[in-house]
Design a protein around this motif. Structure first.
Motif, mmCIF file in Angstrom:
data_model
loop_
_atom_site.group_PDB
_atom_site.id
_atom_site.type_symbol
_atom_site.label_atom_id
_atom_site.label_comp_id
_atom_site.label_asym_id
_atom_site.label_seq_id
_atom_site.Cartn_x
_atom_site.Cartn_y
_atom_site.Cartn_z
ATOM 1 N N GLN A 72 0.860 -1.216 -0.014
ATOM 2 C CA GLN A 72 0.063 -0.073 -0.008
ATOM 3 C C GLN A 72 0.615 1.219 0.004
ATOM 4 O O GLN A 72 1.923 1.166 0.338
ATOM 5 N N GLN A 73 0.205 2.489 -0.273
ATOM 6 C CA GLN A 73 0.891 3.674 -0.366
ATOM 7 C C GLN A 73 1.639 4.149 1.033
ATOM 8 O O GLN A 73 0.642 3.752 2.194
ATOM 9 N N ARG A 74 2.643 4.509 1.241
ATOM 10 C CA ARG A 74 3.229 4.755 2.480
ATOM 11 C C ARG A 74 3.718 6.480 2.628
ATOM 12 O O ARG A 74 4.026 6.668 1.515
ATOM 13 N N PRO A 75 3.887 6.966 3.596
ATOM 14 C CA PRO A 75 4.401 8.282 3.527
ATOM 15 C C PRO A 75 5.812 8.377 3.141
ATOM 16 O O PRO A 75 6.523 7.455 3.509
ATOM 17 N N PRO A 76 6.159 9.239 2.562
ATOM 18 C CA PRO A 76 7.678 9.514 2.186
ATOM 19 C C PRO A 76 8.362 10.009 3.364
ATOM 20 O O PRO A 76 8.130 10.415 4.617
ATOM 21 N N VAL A 77 9.629 9.504 3.354
ATOM 22 C CA VAL A 77 10.984 9.941 4.433
ATOM 23 C C VAL A 77 11.640 10.945 3.860
ATOM 24 O O VAL A 77 12.290 10.536 2.776
ATOM 25 N N VAL A 78 11.752 11.856 4.625
ATOM 26 C CA VAL A 78 12.402 13.311 3.751
ATOM 27 C C VAL A 78 13.496 13.539 4.798
ATOM 28 O O VAL A 78 13.258 13.662 6.098
ATOM 29 N N THR A 79 14.657 13.856 4.303
ATOM 30 C CA THR A 79 15.783 14.050 4.991
ATOM 31 C C THR A 79 16.179 15.544 4.709
ATOM 32 O O THR A 79 16.340 15.919 3.572
ATOM 33 N N ILE A 80 16.497 16.388 5.918
ATOM 34 C CA ILE A 80 16.643 17.813 5.570
ATOM 35 C C ILE A 80 18.246 17.843 5.885
ATOM 36 O O ILE A 80 18.891 17.503 6.638
ATOM 37 N N MET A 81 18.909 18.206 4.747
ATOM 38 C CA MET A 81 20.379 18.558 4.850
ATOM 39 C C MET A 81 20.546 20.004 4.375
ATOM 40 O O MET A 81 19.997 20.740 3.599
ATOM 41 N N GLY A 82 22.174 20.130 4.787
ATOM 42 C CA GLY A 82 22.725 21.409 4.280
ATOM 43 C C GLY A 82 23.626 21.889 5.256
ATOM 44 O O GLY A 82 24.134 21.214 6.301
ATOM 45 N N GLY A 126 17.234 13.919 14.552
ATOM 46 C CA GLY A 126 15.852 14.249 14.957
ATOM 47 C C GLY A 126 15.105 13.513 14.092
ATOM 48 O O GLY A 126 15.109 13.890 12.887
ATOM 49 N N ALA A 127 14.116 12.736 14.490
ATOM 50 C CA ALA A 127 13.089 12.110 13.554
ATOM 51 C C ALA A 127 11.659 12.307 14.038
ATOM 52 O O ALA A 127 11.403 12.535 15.229
ATOM 53 N N TYR A 128 10.879 12.734 13.196
ATOM 54 C CA TYR A 128 9.408 13.357 13.405
ATOM 55 C C TYR A 128 8.653 12.860 12.038
ATOM 56 O O TYR A 128 9.278 12.603 11.041
ATOM 57 N N HIS A 129 7.295 12.676 12.464
ATOM 58 C CA HIS A 129 6.323 12.386 11.481
ATOM 59 C C HIS A 129 5.226 13.401 11.756
ATOM 60 O O HIS A 129 4.861 13.573 12.888
ATOM 61 N N VAL A 130 4.964 14.182 10.527
ATOM 62 C CA VAL A 130 4.048 15.439 10.685
ATOM 63 C C VAL A 130 2.994 15.168 9.728
ATOM 64 O O VAL A 130 3.077 14.854 8.495
ATOM 65 N N ILE A 189 4.116 13.107 6.500
ATOM 66 C CA ILE A 189 5.525 13.000 6.074
ATOM 67 C C ILE A 189 6.445 12.826 7.116
ATOM 68 O O ILE A 189 6.304 13.383 8.263
ATOM 69 N N SER A 190 7.337 12.088 6.975
ATOM 70 C CA SER A 190 8.300 11.751 8.162
ATOM 71 C C SER A 190 9.569 12.561 7.857
ATOM 72 O O SER A 190 10.157 12.465 6.831
ATOM 73 N N PHE A 191 10.170 13.430 8.638
ATOM 74 C CA PHE A 191 11.344 14.043 8.457
ATOM 75 C C PHE A 191 12.497 13.702 9.413
ATOM 76 O O PHE A 191 12.249 13.266 10.565
ATOM 77 N N LEU A 192 13.608 13.614 8.875
ATOM 78 C CA LEU A 192 14.798 13.379 9.553
ATOM 79 C C LEU A 192 15.587 14.478 9.373
ATOM 80 O O LEU A 192 16.155 15.079 8.161
ATOM 81 N N ASP A 193 15.926 15.131 10.625
ATOM 82 C CA ASP A 193 16.710 16.424 10.597
ATOM 83 C C ASP A 193 18.259 15.942 10.995
ATOM 84 O O ASP A 193 18.447 15.374 12.060
ATOM 85 N N THR A 194 19.271 16.155 10.122
ATOM 86 C CA THR A 194 20.564 15.720 10.181
ATOM 87 C C THR A 194 21.433 16.831 10.545
ATOM 88 O O THR A 194 21.249 17.797 10.152
ATOM 89 N N PRO A 195 22.403 16.539 11.485
ATOM 90 C CA PRO A 195 23.324 17.724 11.549
ATOM 91 C C PRO A 195 24.060 18.229 10.473
ATOM 92 O O PRO A 195 24.255 17.513 9.508
ATOM 93 N N GLY A 196 24.722 19.583 10.328
ATOM 94 C CA GLY A 196 25.318 19.886 9.172
ATOM 95 C C GLY A 196 26.789 20.016 9.405
ATOM 96 O O GLY A 196 27.543 20.458 8.360
ATOM 97 N N ILE A 213 7.204 5.459 9.887
ATOM 98 C CA ILE A 213 7.161 6.190 10.912
ATOM 99 C C ILE A 213 8.223 5.964 11.905
ATOM 100 O O ILE A 213 8.564 4.763 12.305
ATOM 101 N N PRO A 214 8.814 7.014 12.296
ATOM 102 C CA PRO A 214 9.940 6.732 13.440
ATOM 103 C C PRO A 214 9.343 6.890 14.915
ATOM 104 O O PRO A 214 8.455 7.618 15.269
ATOM 105 N N VAL A 215 9.666 5.703 15.832
ATOM 106 C CA VAL A 215 9.151 5.838 17.156
ATOM 107 C C VAL A 215 10.677 5.305 17.990
ATOM 108 O O VAL A 215 11.736 4.736 17.310
ATOM 109 N N GLN A 216 10.366 5.457 19.305
ATOM 110 C CA GLN A 216 11.576 5.099 20.322
ATOM 111 C C GLN A 216 11.078 3.648 20.905
ATOM 112 O O GLN A 216 9.867 3.603 21.146
ATOM 113 N N VAL A 217 11.710 2.720 20.952
ATOM 114 C CA VAL A 217 11.682 1.691 21.366
ATOM 115 C C VAL A 217 12.435 1.291 22.669
ATOM 116 O O VAL A 217 13.569 1.562 22.737
ATOM 117 N N LEU A 218 11.697 0.711 23.868
ATOM 118 C CA LEU A 218 12.258 0.345 24.826
ATOM 119 C C LEU A 218 12.265 -1.211 25.279
ATOM 120 O O LEU A 218 11.280 -1.698 24.714
#
Length: 871
Positions: A369-379, A410-414, A421-428, A605-610
């Motif tokens: 099935q269709q899934r949300p895109p995983v977007v990484t923000i770089m720069g 940082g991983a978020y889904h908005v 949309i799932s966003f991944l914020d990577t260090p620059g 979908i990003p989640v924290q696992v314990l």
């Protein structure tokens, strides 16, 4: 005599009354007062001479008796001689013989008859010993012959008895067969109904042995109920198996051999192909097929080759590899030494656990099935990546970052109007290159943020290269167009040199001009993301066991190992068993980016696992399995394999490498570091960045690294190796601080990676200069939190160390981990504003732009000072 002789004893020896002996002594001129006095040898000789003279003998005769010409002594010597037999218990066992040698030694005065020489005495003694040995040997031989004769008779009786039993069994079987055949013939010879006129011929009796012999002389042999011509079969023993027409010649020969008895055993030494253990010696070298994994120890390889460990070590040494028997060698080296020793090497397949896991994963199939895109923000640094993400999320995440710089992924889904949309914020920063690589590999779309007033920078170029190597579509977000010096056209022209062509210039890269501060153009960016996702047609299986990638991991003091994962296939549910790299466990809880618990997480979908057994490495894959047993087996097997591969690096040093190290000498200095960080990605990036600063003059050696606060074991390691401890967003506990103070360990806290690399680089480059150190001047512990309409959350604190000053920056610590850095908004003592509060004093602290202070947190007040560097 050896003992002193009294008169009473002398009287007993010569069988004379004591009174008479005293009278004779007195007559001889020796007066004694009593019978218990001692008589010397001279007095005895004097008494003997007196008695001889009184009996009529002359003095010469007395002298002759007193002093004889020769004395004969009897000597005996006892020896024990062990006579060995055949060594077998009960037959010819070793025996001990007592040999007693008696001889007479005659001592004579000079001029008398000469005494026997020493050679004659030795010959007599040797003859006596040889005689005793010969008698013992004869007794042993007689005993052995008697035992051997008894064994031979018993063996003959046993063979005879067995032969008789076999002949009896064979005779009974032959008689049974003959009776069965006679019954069949008799049944066939009976007249049928309607044939009464035929005569019934009686069955001939089975011939005896004499009749068979007579028939054989006549040319025919009677076998059972059939007569056959002699000589038809080529077996000489055919008569013994009369009636057994179904047996072949070889079978009859085998049975004849067994009936006649077993062959006599061959004496030892007749068959040279036999060994003492009863196995045949190989006639050709044995070539074994050795299964070798990625790494193997020398002792295990020697065991598989059926060789001594020293032989394998010797072969390795001839190849130029110096390794001990306990060290580990890699697959290629093991293959070479195996072939050198004449055997064949094959690659060992993965273990049963890995194969079972692979079959486990292949079973997960279903409708996509269709899934949300995983977007990484770089720069590049400070180009507005996190600010853009904050505007989309409508939160203020950037205010919590140290210096406004993202230190980990940082991983978020908005949920946006355009969809989830799932966003991944990577260090620059340049040190987080590997973290950006991980972000590019697990993403679908890369958004490259470029500041319109700054243009293309080095990290911008790296982000473009990562996106191209991962073959991920690129969307350029030209940020900060609201500034007066913004020039979007210059950015587009600079990107042309890196093969990034805008759609305006006829290319295929979407470029959106926007402002993260005002929100201008953000909707256009979301439209571009949705359009690119539709083109990619992203699909995934939602049903079944989940699998994905670890984005980040950390060790939480209260919750234990925490891993941020991105689900790629299936659905991750609470209670699932999963294996993650070398760690395994059961999902105890799932948290989203807001800290709320969720029951499950689908693809993208990003989640924290314990619930994991340990902290996994960032970038490891995770797979959900059916039970805990499989997860544990796979994790243990991977851990053992990784440990073997890690040992290979230090195991088999080549001689040319050692010679090269000897040639370098001791000119290179070493700087030891112990690095502790809050998350695994930051620790890995710091480790790689610091080790990359090594040069010919100095080598940066990270001897220890980990996730979490600085513990006592870390401090002990630094003290023994004289290393510097670097704490990145973590602090040392009380026991660690005590060890550090007692041993004078250099402990440095950092929250921005620039300061870590710059300070280490100054030391490595041997450049003197001023460094900025952060010195903690006071710590306050939050006892309670009060709400104020003017200041928000006000923390009621007790200063436990140093001084808290209002003009100094602060950090908020929770479980020895930095959660916020900022400044004080207010510092009050009762209702009055004060500039500073000293130790063991209560105060109220208001933290500027932070309202999440909780009881138990620590507020750390510090100041930055300039210190002249000394090496």
């Amino acid at each position: 005599m050896s003992q002193q002789t009294t008169i009473r004893k002398l009287a007993e020896l010569v069988n004379t009354p004591v009174e008479k002996l005293l009278e004779q002594l007195a007559e001889a001129g020796m007066s004694f007062s009593g019978p218990d006095q001692v008589v010397t040898s001279m007095e005895k000789v004097k008494l003997l001479g007196f008695l001889k003279r009184s009996h009529g003998k002359t003095e010469a005769a007395a002298d002759e008796v007193i002093a004889p010409g020769k004395i004969t002594l009897n000597r005996s010597r006892k020896q024990e001689i062990t006579v060995g037999g055949s060594g077998k218990a009960g037959r010819g066992a070793a025996s001990t013989i007592d040999v007693v040698v008696r001889k007479k030694v005659t001592l004579s005065k000079p001029g008398s008859t000469p005494a026997p020489t020493a050679a004659e005495e030795q010959d007599a003694e040797r003859a006596e010993i040889l005689r005793k040995l010969e008698e013992s040997r004869q007794r042993n031989l007689t005993e052995q012959q008697r035992l051997a004769e008894g064994d031979r008779k018993r063996a003959e009786e046993l063979a005879e008895r067995k032969r008789a039993e076999e002949e009896e069994a064979e005779r009974a079987r032959i008689e049974a067969t003959a009776a069965a055949e006679a019954a069949v013939i008799e049944e066939a010879g009976k007249p049928k109904a309607g044939h009464h006129g035929h005569a019934h011929h009686p069955k001939p009796a089975a011939p005896r042995g004499d009749d068979k012999a007579a028939a054989a002389h006549k040319g025919k042999v009677q076998r059972g109920s059939h007569a056959m011509v002699a000589g038809v079969e080529d077996d000489d023993n055919a008569q013994r198996f009369a009636g057994q027409l179904h047996l072949s010649a070889s079978e009859r020969a085998r049975r004849t051999t067994s009936v006649r008895g077993k062959a006599r055993p061959q004496k030892r030494g007749q068959d040279q192909s036999r060994t003492g253990t009863g196995f045949n010696k190989p006639t050709a070298p044995i070539v074994r097929e050795i299964a070798i994994g990625d790494a193997i120890t020398v002792s295990d390889l020697a065991q598989k080759l059926a060789l001594k460990g020293g032989d394998v070590v010797k072969a390795l040494f001839k190849m130029g590899v110096m390794a001990t028997i306990t060290q580990t060698i890699d697959h290629d080296t093991a293959v070479l030494v195996t072939e050198e020793l004449g055997h064949k090497a094959v690659h060992a397949d993965a273990g049963d656990a890995e194969s079972e896991l692979l079959a486990h994963v292949e079973q997960v199939q279903g409708d996509q099935q269709q899934r949300p895109p995983v977007v990484t923000i770089m720069g590049h640094v400070d180009h507005g990546k996190t600010s853009l993400l904050d505007y989309i999320r409508r939160t203020k995440v950037a205010s919590g970052e140290a210096g406004g710089i993202t230190q980990h992924i940082g991983a978020y889904h908005v949920d946006t109007p355009k969809g989830t949309i799932s966003f991944l914020d990577t260090p620059g920063h340049a040190a987080f290159t590997h973290m950006r690589q991980r972000g590019a590999k697990l993403t679908d779309i890369v958004i490259l943020v470029v500041a319109a007033d700054d243009g293309v920078m080095p990290q911008t170029v790296e982000a473009i290269q990562h996106a191209k190597s991962a073959k991920v579509p690129l969307i350029v977000a030209i940020n900060k167009i609201d500034k007066s010096d913004a020039d979007p056209l210059r950015v587009k022209n600079e990107l042309l040199s890196h093969d990034v062509v805008a759609e305006d210039f006829g290319g295929d890269t979407q470029m959106v001009e926007l402002s993260a501060r005002t929100g201008q153009g953000v909707d256009d960016l979301l439209d571009a993301i949705s359009l690119q996702a539709e083109v990619l047609d992203l699909k995934a299986v939602f049903e079944g066991r989940a699998s994905g990638v670890v984005i980040e991991s950390a060790l939480d003091k209260g919750r234990g190992p925490v891993a941020t994962v991105l689900v790629q296939q299936g659905t991750l549910n609470k209670g699932d068993y999963l294996v993650c790299g070398i760690q395994y466990g059961r999902v105890r809880a799932l948290f989203d980016e807001t800290g709320s618990q969720v029951a499950q997480a689908g693809p993208s979908i990003p989640v924290q696992v314990l619930g994991l057994s340990g902290v996994p490495e960032a970038g490891d894959d995770f797979v959900v399995v059916a039970d805990e047993r499989l997860a544990k087996d796979v994790a243990q097997q991977r851990d053992a394999k990784r440990r073997e591969l890690r040992l290979v690096a230090s195991a088999g040093n080549r001689m040319e490498d050692i010679m090269a190290q000897m040639g370098e000498g001791a000119a290179q200095q070493t700087l030891n570091l112990v690095v502790k960080a809050d998350v695994h990605g930051s620790m890995q990036a710091l480790r790689e960045a610091l080790t990359g600063l090594s040069n010919e003059q100095i080598r940066i050696n990270v001897i220890g690294s980990g996730v979490g606060g600085i513990t006592e074991s870390d401090a002990q390691l630094a003290a023994t190796s004289k290393a510097t401890v670097i704490g990145f967003n973590v602090r040392a506990d009380a026991s660690a601080r005590k060890v550090i103070e007692n041993n004078g360990v250099d402990l440095r806290y950092f929250s921005i990676i620039y300061d870590v690399i710059d300070q280490v680089k100054q030391v490595a480059s041997n450049v003197l200069g001023k460094e900025i150190r952060e010195e903690i001047i006071g710590t306050a512990e939050v006892r309670d939190v009060f709400r104020s309409s003017k200041f928000g959350a006000v923390a009621g604190c007790m200063v436990i160390e140093g001084v808290v000053k209002r003009s100094k920056p602060i950090r908020v610590l929770r479980d020895n981990t930095v959660i916020f850095e900022g400044e004080l908004e207010s510092l009050r003592r009762f209702k009055e504003n004060v500039d500073e509060v000293r130790v063991n004093t209560e105060c109220g602290i208001g933290v500027k732009a932070y309202n999440d202070v909780k009881p138990g947190d620590q507020i750390e007040c510090f100041e930055r000072i300039e210190v002249q560097r000394t090496l």
